[in-house]
Design a protein around this motif. Structure first.
Motif, PDB file in Angstrom:
ATOM      1  N   SER A 194       5.341   1.245   3.668  1.00  0.00           N
ATOM      2  CA  SER A 194       4.235   2.200   3.740  1.00  0.00           C
ATOM      3  C   SER A 194       3.280   1.846   4.860  1.00  0.00           C
ATOM      4  O   SER A 194       3.172   0.695   5.277  1.00  0.00           O
ATOM      5  N   VAL A 195       2.617   2.873   5.334  1.00  0.00           N
ATOM      6  CA  VAL A 195       1.489   2.702   6.244  1.00  0.00           C
ATOM      7  C   VAL A 195       0.309   3.424   5.624  1.00  0.00           C
ATOM      8  O   VAL A 195       0.375   4.633   5.388  1.00  0.00           O
ATOM      9  N   ARG A 197       6.478  -1.394   8.814  1.00  0.00           N
ATOM     10  CA  ARG A 197       6.927  -0.512   7.725  1.00  0.00           C
ATOM     11  C   ARG A 197       8.447  -0.453   7.706  1.00  0.00           C
ATOM     12  O   ARG A 197       9.077  -0.520   6.646  1.00  0.00           O
ATOM     13  N   ASP A 198       9.056  -0.335   8.884  1.00  0.00           N
ATOM     14  CA  ASP A 198      10.518  -0.261   8.980  1.00  0.00           C
ATOM     15  C   ASP A 198      11.202  -1.494   8.411  1.00  0.00           C
ATOM     16  O   ASP A 198      12.368  -1.456   8.054  1.00  0.00           O
ATOM     17  N   MET A 199      10.474  -2.617   8.360  1.00  0.00           N
ATOM     18  CA  MET A 199      11.049  -3.836   7.768  1.00  0.00           C
ATOM     19  C   MET A 199      10.911  -3.829   6.253  1.00  0.00           C
ATOM     20  O   MET A 199      11.326  -4.775   5.585  1.00  0.00           O
ATOM     21  N   GLY A 200      10.272  -2.786   5.723  1.00  0.00           N
ATOM     22  CA  GLY A 200      10.084  -2.703   4.278  1.00  0.00           C
ATOM     23  C   GLY A 200       8.739  -3.232   3.816  1.00  0.00           C
ATOM     24  O   GLY A 200       8.531  -3.471   2.628  1.00  0.00           O
ATOM     25  N   ILE A 253      -0.940   2.237  15.369  1.00  0.00           N
ATOM     26  CA  ILE A 253      -0.092   2.875  14.351  1.00  0.00           C
ATOM     27  C   ILE A 253       1.384   2.620  14.649  1.00  0.00           C
ATOM     28  O   ILE A 253       2.206   2.534  13.735  1.00  0.00           O
ATOM     29  N   THR A 254       1.733   2.433  15.928  1.00  0.00           N
ATOM     30  CA  THR A 254       3.127   2.132  16.262  1.00  0.00           C
ATOM     31  C   THR A 254       3.511   0.737  15.755  1.00  0.00           C
ATOM     32  O   THR A 254       4.596   0.547  15.199  1.00  0.00           O
ATOM     33  N   GLY A 268       1.904   7.038   5.385  1.00  0.00           N
ATOM     34  CA  GLY A 268       2.694   7.564   4.276  1.00  0.00           C
ATOM     35  C   GLY A 268       3.511   6.473   3.615  1.00  0.00           C
ATOM     36  O   GLY A 268       3.589   5.345   4.121  1.00  0.00           O
ATOM     37  N   TYR A 269       4.067   6.844   2.494  1.00  0.00           N
ATOM     38  CA  TYR A 269       4.996   5.960   1.805  1.00  0.00           C
ATOM     39  C   TYR A 269       6.380   6.475   2.152  1.00  0.00           C
ATOM     40  O   TYR A 269       6.703   7.621   1.867  1.00  0.00           O
ATOM     41  N   PHE A 270       7.214   5.649   2.787  1.00  0.00           N
ATOM     42  CA  PHE A 270       8.450   6.139   3.388  1.00  0.00           C
ATOM     43  C   PHE A 270       9.691   5.483   2.805  1.00  0.00           C
ATOM     44  O   PHE A 270       9.657   4.306   2.439  1.00  0.00           O
TER      45      PHE A 270
END
Ligand SMILES: Nc1ncnc2c1ncn2[C@@H]1O[C@H](COP(=O)(O)OP(=O)(O)OP(=O)(O)O)[C@@H](O)[C@H]1O
Ligand SMILES: [Mg+2]
Length: 587
Positions: free
Chosen positions: A388-389, A325-328, A318-319, A377-379
């Motif tokens: 999102s993850v 996710r942080d990259m979009g 998950i990490t 989640g969608y962040f």
């Protein structure tokens, strides 16, 4: 570091007091919770999980046989972290992110040996860095500094670490760099490399969690059509032995329209993981034609690997997902199976002699499960992009009994529930997802997407199908008692239409080259074809045609061939016309 403190560090190391399987107790170790330690003469990797007085309890990620009292324990003073940077994709790791190929090479055997450490990403490979900011630009934590072509499919975005104070870019250059070389220097003196480390048990920061509005399209009719999961959603796939959990997870890994796939094979049978490791590198991404591994990171922990590494594999996965996710990017994480993960927790808990909860699982089982699914989640990310993850966990309840603690606790957390059914699997109805027990709490919020992107009446068509399947359920009870022929003709017709819904719509062959992936438009059109049969048959019935004659029309069984058609639009149009013609000829 001064001499004095170095000596202090040496004295802070402890010695082993006792060993119980994967759990080691050390004496006189100055450590904090979750510190990574090296245990015994071989330096086996472990993590501090309990501290009581001068005794420290450690879960060890490697086989501990032969390790004994009075051997040293060395504290790193660091939590268990994941190495993040280009090179995560197209990789296969164990539960503590040691690349399996590197380990094999180092040990020169496919069996992992002990005390072998390997970084999660290649430290000496050069990557082509292209800056997207300039000298003088102000950057903050999370901002994109540039890109690296990580694989043929994925452009890696190099981010300012979330822990950075930010600043003005003092120097930045395009060129070839290893992940350890500074690519950017800030006016604060901070040097930024492509390599980040992040503690696995801590969620990476985000700006806000948003309501998911887009489906994670899976290409599986029953999922997209009846029980859709959102991008950023959570789902569980519970099912008895051999009911199709792994096949469903594989279908999602292959066909879900996520940018990045993280596949966590958590303690399933050894040969099952071998299949994953052998199969995945050969698979093709259906949207790009590139190798599927170019967007995939695999974490493989078989049941013969140490139990503690199984406990950590979910967090490692998950990490990595959060990092992309942080990259979009939209990331989908599959965990097969979360039951093996829970069993690892149970085993460690019992070694600690903790007070057991339900069926011997620790009392914190439900907290751990929700901590994991909470990270989906969608962040809105801290750099303003959206990513999102989605988290999809298989559950393997012993004996297929859904009332056991892992299934029940998971059910309370996830919003999509795909219940696999032993009876359906036995009847070779695949995917063996029980349509009366399964649900998706995302259905209504995703409807606008399907309306906009597929067809206006997507929700109405689905509701029509759901109603017919419900009606079939009720009618089947009567049929059990009095037989089909005792039913009124219109109800006999409903049963026939329901049969086509099951065979042509709900069933889907994962192993047929065409049927394996069904685009949403095709999912919708199959329904309309069955709906046409229903409406035209009703008209014939109203005109006095006997139900046997209606059922017997030649064109109807062709509904079951739609799935395997590549030119489905034409095929379905023809079929609807033929069904209509043949039925109208009857009156
Ligand atoms: N969608 C599908 N299409 C065709 N066959 C399927 C499908 N799903 C499952 N099967 C069949 O069911 C078999 C068992 O599926 P799978 O290995 O996924 O079960 P499982 O629930 O993961 O089992 P285990 O509990 O042993 O892990 C597959 O080998 C395949 O033959
Ligand atoms: Mg399986």
């Amino acid at each position: 570091m001064s001499q004095a403190t170095q000596q202090e560090t040496v004295r802070e190391d402890g010695v082993i007091q006792s060993v119980s399987g994967p759990v080691v107790t050390a004496r006189d170790l100055d450590a904090r919770m979750n510190d990574v330690v090296y245990v015994g003469n071989e330096g086996l990797m472990g993590e501090v999980i309990e501290i009581e007085g001068d005794l420290t309890t450690i879960q060890v990620y490697e086989e501990t046989s032969g390790v004994g009292p009075s051997e040293p324990v060395e504290n790193t003073g660091e939590p268990l972290t994941v190495d993040l940077g280009p090179g995560l994709l197209d990789s296969i790791y164990d539960g503590v992110q040691r690349p399996l190929d590197v380990l094999e090479e180092k040990m020169n055997s496919p069996y992992l040996d002990r005390g072998v450490d390997a970084p999660g990403i290649e430290m000496d490979k050069k990557w082509e860095f292209v800056p997207t900011v300039e000298e003088g630009d102000t950057v903050e934590a999370g901002d994109v500094l540039g890109t690296v072509p990580e694989t043929v499919t994925i452009e890696h975005k190099v981010l300012v670490p979330p822990t950075s104070e930010g600043g003005d870019v003092a120097s930045i250059e395009a060129g070839e760099f290893t992940v350890e070389e500074a690519i950017v220097e800030l006016d604060t003196g901070e040097e930024i490399t492509m390599h980040q480390e992040w503690p696995v048990r801590e969620a990476r920061p985000s700006e806000t969690k948003m309501t998911p509005r887009e489906p994670l399209v899976s290409g599986q009719r029953i999922l997209d059509g009846l029980f859709p999961i959102a991008k950023g959603g959570t789902a569980a796939i519970p099912g008895p032995f051999g009911s199709g959990k792994t096949v469903t997870q594989h279908q999602l890994a292959k066909y879900a329209d996520a940018d990045i796939i993280v596949y966590v094979g958590c303690g399933e049978r050894g040969n099952e993981m071998t299949e994953v490791i052998e199969d995945f590198p050969e698979l093709e991404d259906p949207t790009t034609g590139n190798p599927l591994m170019a967007r995939t990171s695999l974490i493989a922990n078989t049941s013969n690997m140490p139990v503690a590494a199984r406990e950590s594999c979910i967090y490692t996965g998950i990490t990595i997902a959060e990092y992309y996710r942080d990259m979009g990017y939209d990331v989908a994480l599959m965990a097969d199976s979360t039951s093996r993960w829970a069993e690892a927790m149970r085993e460690i808990s019992s070694r600690l002699e903790e007070m057991p909860g339900e069926e011997g699982y620790p009392a914190y089982l439900s907290a751990r499960l929700s901590e994991f699914y909470e990270r989906a989640g969608y962040f809105e990310n801290i750099n303003g992009t959206e990513g999102s993850v989605s988290a999809i966990g298989a559950v393997s309840p012993p004996g297929g009994d859904f009332s056991e603690p892992v299934t029940q606790n998971t059910l309370r957390i996830v919003k999509t529930f795909w219940a696999l059914d032993a009876d359906l699997a036995e009847r070779r109805h695949f995917p063996a997802i029980n349509w009366s027990e399964s649900y998706s709490l995302y259905r209504n919020q995703l409807d606008p997407w399907f309306v906009e992107n597929v067809r206006d009446d997507w929700p109405e068509e689905r509701q029509w199908a759901v109603d017919i399947l419900d009606e079939e359920d009720e009618l089947q009870e009567i049929v059990q008692l009095v037989g089909k022929d005792a039913l009124p003709e219109d109800q006999q017709l409903t049963l026939e239409v329901a049969r086509y819904l099951r065979e042509a719509y709900l069933q889907q062959n994962a192993f047929h080259p065409t049927d394996t992936y069904c685009p949403p438009e095709k999912t919708y059109l199959i329904l309309t074809a069955i709906h046409t049969l229903n409406d035209e048959a009703k008209k014939a019935l109203d005109a006095g045609v006997p139900v046997e004659e209606i059922i017997a029309i030649e064109a109807a069984p062709r509904l079951n061939r739609i799935g395997v058609q590549e030119d489905y639009v034409e095929y379905i149009e023809d079929l609807k016309a033929e069904i209509t013609e043949q039925l109208r000829e009857l009156y």
